[in-house]
Motif scaffolding. Structure first.
Motif, PDB file in Angstrom:
ATOM      1  N   LEU A 119       0.852  -1.191   0.000  1.00 48.67           N
ATOM      2  CA  LEU A 119       0.000   0.000   0.000  1.00 48.67           C
ATOM      3  C   LEU A 119       0.882   1.233   0.000  1.00 48.67           C
ATOM      4  CD1 LEU A 119      -2.971   1.076   0.299  1.00 48.67           C
ATOM      5  CD2 LEU A 119      -2.488   1.257   2.729  1.00 48.67           C
ATOM      6  N   SER A 120       0.528   2.237  -0.811  1.00 50.14           N
ATOM      7  CA  SER A 120       1.313   3.460  -0.891  1.00 50.14           C
ATOM      8  C   SER A 120       0.545   4.625  -0.278  1.00 50.14           C
ATOM      9  CB  SER A 120       1.632   3.788  -2.360  1.00 50.14           C
ATOM     10  OG  SER A 120       0.439   4.166  -3.040  1.00 50.14           O
ATOM     11  N   TYR A 121       1.253   5.756  -0.083  1.00 50.37           N
ATOM     12  CA  TYR A 121       0.613   6.960   0.450  1.00 50.37           C
ATOM     13  C   TYR A 121      -0.458   7.479  -0.510  1.00 50.37           C
ATOM     14  CZ  TYR A 121       4.131   7.203   4.121  1.00 50.37           C
ATOM     15  OH  TYR A 121       4.899   6.929   5.217  1.00 50.37           O
ATOM     16  N   ILE A 122      -0.209   7.313  -1.803  1.00 45.75           N
ATOM     17  CA  ILE A 122      -1.204   7.758  -2.785  1.00 45.75           C
ATOM     18  C   ILE A 122      -2.515   6.995  -2.610  1.00 45.75           C
ATOM     19  CG2 ILE A 122      -1.773   7.815  -5.256  1.00 45.75           C
ATOM     20  CD1 ILE A 122       1.146   8.419  -5.824  1.00 45.75           C
ATOM     21  N   GLN A 123      -2.404   5.694  -2.303  1.00 45.64           N
ATOM     22  CA  GLN A 123      -3.610   4.905  -2.069  1.00 45.64           C
ATOM     23  C   GLN A 123      -4.344   5.367  -0.811  1.00 45.64           C
ATOM     24  OE1 GLN A 123      -1.524   1.068  -2.482  1.00 45.64           O
ATOM     25  NE2 GLN A 123      -3.120   0.491  -3.929  1.00 45.64           N
ATOM     26  N   LEU A 124      -3.590   5.789   0.191  1.00 48.27           N
ATOM     27  CA  LEU A 124      -4.219   6.325   1.404  1.00 48.27           C
ATOM     28  C   LEU A 124      -4.977   7.615   1.089  1.00 48.27           C
ATOM     29  CD1 LEU A 124      -1.428   5.774   4.093  1.00 48.27           C
ATOM     30  CD2 LEU A 124      -3.625   4.591   3.931  1.00 48.27           C
ATOM     31  N   ILE A 125      -4.366   8.481   0.277  1.00 45.25           N
ATOM     32  CA  ILE A 125      -5.030   9.725  -0.131  1.00 45.25           C
ATOM     33  C   ILE A 125      -6.285   9.405  -0.937  1.00 45.25           C
ATOM     34  CG2 ILE A 125      -4.806  11.793  -1.563  1.00 45.25           C
ATOM     35  CD1 ILE A 125      -1.805  11.784  -0.823  1.00 45.25           C
ATOM     36  N   ALA A 126      -6.172   8.411  -1.827  1.00 39.99           N
ATOM     37  CA  ALA A 126      -7.331   8.001  -2.623  1.00 39.99           C
ATOM     38  C   ALA A 126      -8.459   7.508  -1.722  1.00 39.99           C
ATOM     39  CB  ALA A 126      -6.928   6.912  -3.613  1.00 39.99           C
ATOM     40  N   GLY A 127      -8.102   6.833  -0.638  1.00 37.67           N
ATOM     41  CA  GLY A 127      -9.105   6.376   0.316  1.00 37.67           C
ATOM     42  C   GLY A 127      -9.855   7.541   0.940  1.00 37.67           C
ATOM     43  N   LEU A 128      -9.154   8.624   1.243  1.00 32.87           N
ATOM     44  CA  LEU A 128      -9.801   9.818   1.798  1.00 32.87           C
ATOM     45  C   LEU A 128     -10.722  10.465   0.760  1.00 32.87           C
ATOM     46  CD1 LEU A 128      -6.784  11.409   3.732  1.00 32.87           C
ATOM     47  CD2 LEU A 128      -8.725  10.156   4.685  1.00 32.87           C
ATOM     48  N   VAL A 129     -10.299  10.446  -0.504  1.00 34.74           N
ATOM     49  CA  VAL A 129     -11.149  10.972  -1.575  1.00 34.74           C
ATOM     50  C   VAL A 129     -12.448  10.170  -1.654  1.00 34.74           C
ATOM     51  CG1 VAL A 129     -11.342  11.313  -4.078  1.00 34.74           C
ATOM     52  CG2 VAL A 129      -9.207  11.871  -2.906  1.00 34.74           C
TER      53      VAL A 129
END
Length: 290
Positions: free
Chosen positions: A268-278
């Motif tokens: 899992l990457s930080y971008i995926q975490l941001i996408a989760g917030l989106v």
């Protein structure tokens, strides 16, 4: 507890339960084939519901059975096998993320086929959620280039089935309680699932090794909690909310599924975490009260 509070409680519980279902499928597939996982999931769920919900069958009227059949096929039978194949070939967290297309299909088919109205903010919310989903998919493909992303088409088909399922329940089965709908679904699926399982040689060739028994335990938990109980709660949530609200649970499922995936060694990457917030913001827009 009023309907507004109940629907949010159901949304949270179902997110946790169905978010955990992908890792359970992944573990079950260690000792079972995708066809066996799909068939056993329906058989065990049917047995459980016949025990706890048998009396609810008498509330099903003749006019209901055709729609119960549609929801059984579109919302359970075909998706059960599709998801088992997908989880076999893709990370469980990615499979759950792809399922986030369900609210989009629910909105589109609800308007085109079933005549349900929707608000501008719901469309915006769905689109925001889809942006988050696409980010997750693209980054997942970068992290796992060796996985078969053509399997994503199976989840897209399953999400269309889920969309029809939730709209049919809302429009044609709103006068029938949730337990009766779910029990009726699995009564109709029991015999076909037993037949399908027979074609896998499960009855004659299955070996009760430690690994295979563990797989049976995982599929039993998935069947009783993640299917029998959860589908009953979902049908209840459809009754007290809108189809789009109910299907938006698929935007929250990846948050839980990704967490389990990380614990199981998935990337899992930080971008995926941001996408989760989106995605979460998209859910908020879809369900924001006036």
């Amino acid at each position: 507890m009023n309907n507004q509070q109940q629907k949010w409680l159901y949304l949270i519980i179902l997110s946790l339960v169905w978010g955990s279902s992908f890792i359970l499928m992944k573990k079950a597939l260690i000792g079972l084939t995708p066809i066996q996982v799909g068939a056993l999931r329906m058989i065990i769920t049917a047995i459980f519901l016949l025990i706890v919900g048998f009396n609810s069958i008498k509330r099903i009227q003749k006019k209901h059975w055709i729609y119960i059949l549609y929801t059984a096929l579109l919302g359970t039978f075909f998706p059960s096998f599709m998801f088992a194949y997908v989880v076999k070939g893709l990370d469980s967290s990615i499979a759950s993320i792809l399922n986030s297309f369900t609210p989009f299909n629910t909105l589109i088919f609800g308007a085109i086929v079933f005549g349900f109205a929707f608000k501008k903010k719901q469309v915006i919310g769905v689109l925001v959620g889809l942006v988050g989903t696409i980010l997750l998919i693209l980054k997942g493909a970068d992290l796992n280039p060796d996985q078969n992303y053509w399997l994503a088409s199976l989840i897209l088909l399953a999400s269309v089935g889920y969309a029809f399922n939730v709209n049919i329940v809302k429009k044609h089965l709103s006068d029938l309680d949730a337990l009766a709908i779910t029990t009726g679904n699995f009564i109709l699926l029991l015999v076909p699932a037993l037949i399908v399982l027979g074609f896998t040689d499960f009855y004659t060739a299955f070996e009760y090794t430690e690994t295979n028994i563990e797989s049976l335990v995982y599929i039993t938990i998935l069947s009783i909690v993640g299917t029998g109980i959860a589908k009953t709660m979902f049908n209840k949530m459809v009754h007290i909310s809108s189809p789009v609200f109910a299907s938006s649970v698929t935007y929250l499922i990846p948050i839980v599924a990704v967490f389990w995936g990380i614990l199981d060694g998935e990337k899992l990457s930080y971008i995926q975490l941001i996408a989760g917030l989106v995605i979460l913001f998209g859910v908020y827009l879809v369900n924001k009260a006036k």
